[in-house]
Design an enzyme around this catalytic site. Sequence first.
Site, PDB file in Angstrom:
ATOM      1  N   HIS A   1       0.698  -1.954  -0.066  1.00  0.00           N
ATOM      2  CA  HIS A   1      -0.053  -0.116  -0.228  1.00  0.00           C
ATOM      3  C   HIS A   1       0.754   1.389   0.112  1.00  0.00           C
ATOM      4  O   HIS A   1       1.282   1.945  -0.577  1.00  0.00           O
ATOM      5  CB  HIS A   1      -0.920  -0.017   1.246  1.00  0.00           C
ATOM      6  CG  HIS A   1      -2.110  -1.048   1.534  1.00  0.00           C
ATOM      7  ND1 HIS A   1      -3.040  -1.716   0.764  1.00  0.00           N
ATOM      8  CD2 HIS A   1      -1.856  -2.069   2.245  1.00  0.00           C
ATOM      9  CE1 HIS A   1      -3.165  -2.254   1.231  1.00  0.00           C
ATOM     10  NE2 HIS A   1      -2.840  -2.766   2.284  1.00  0.00           N
TER      11      HIS A   1
HETATM   12  O1  RIB Z   1      -5.148   0.055   4.689  1.00  0.00           O
HETATM   13  C1  RIB Z   1      -4.126   0.022   4.666  1.00  0.00           C
HETATM   14  C2  RIB Z   1      -3.169   1.213   5.581  1.00  0.00           C
HETATM   15  O2  RIB Z   1      -3.474   0.671   6.772  1.00  0.00           O
HETATM   16  C3  RIB Z   1      -1.478   1.291   5.787  1.00  0.00           C
HETATM   17  O3  RIB Z   1      -1.207   2.241   5.396  1.00  0.00           O
HETATM   18  C4  RIB Z   1      -1.126   0.238   6.532  1.00  0.00           C
HETATM   19  O4  RIB Z   1       0.118   0.568   6.601  1.00  0.00           O
HETATM   20  C5  RIB Z   1      -2.457   0.700   7.842  1.00  0.00           C
HETATM   21  O5  RIB Z   1      -1.951   1.771   8.119  1.00  0.00           O
END
Ligand code: RIB
Length: 311
Positions: free
Chosen positions: A241
């Site tokens: 992500h």
């Molecule tokens: O949903 C994904 C996000 O939530 C990313 O930033 C992961 O590190 C968590 O913080």
Amino acid sequence: MTKRKIIIDTDPGQDDAVAILLALASPEIDLLGITCVAGNVPLELTAKNARIVCELAGRPETRVFAGCDRPMARKLVTAEHVHGKTGLDGITLPDPVMPLQDQHAVDFLIETLRTEPEGTVTLCPIAPLTNIATAFERAPDIIPRIQEIVLMGGAYFEVGNITPTAEFNIYVDPEAAKIVFGAGVPLTVMPLDVTHKALTTRARVEAFREAGRVGPAVASWTDFFERFDKEKYGSEGAPLHDPCTVAYLLRPELFSGREINVEIETGSDLTLGMTVADWWRVTQRAPNATFIGDVDADGYFALLVERLAQL
Ligand code: RIB
Ligand code: CA
């Protein structure tokens, strides 16, 4: 080359760690500071983990600040089930020696945006938006001074990962997200819709493992981090992500999306934290975000491997 001045707001988290490494490995970026917030794990751990990552990168001079230890108006929800008890499970690295800055992260955000020339600082929040929104509430004068916000959060087609309708970063502090999405700052959003197209694979993780000095750690983090998503979605790998935000600053052509209206649900318990994204523009609500829907995944991972190998 004019460097892009950025502040990363983070809750490391293995994917946050890769985003920080990408920024530190990229000469186009001037990382003014790392502000930590409670999210994946409590603040004490996110502030420790950010320093672990900086020392792994050989950059102990990086300024790391601790910020808010809970959401603006709710109890903290964490994600040890994804990231492990430490938040950086997968490999044990030495405790940090580099200091945490004395200044609170919110004060650093305010002071930096007031002193840097207007329109020259980009914020990269990859965590719940508590620090950012608290800074906006405490010092609204900084809002027009921000060049751009490029954040990881939200979802449309992918809907939710922590509840059926909400993505974690937005869900943890929906009131903060409402403030940030409503502030009128140029906003680019990396939702689950794009991050779920940036999936790890065995070949990609092995390429990480070979990527210079930090490669083995990155591969170990990814090996650990991906188990949750592989089991949940039955996919070959996990969405990486957070580095999507920094990659967008470096190679925006890898990504595509559209200017739309995105509102945050803060009233309904059933859909709390939902990003109500008007992707098909069926309302008259004014666009407030560039919502990214697609990525050249091969190009993204090639950039990551190329840059990580520089550290
Ligand atoms: O949903 C994904 C996000 O939530 C990313 O930033 C992961 O590190 C968590 O913080
Ligand atoms: Ca994160």
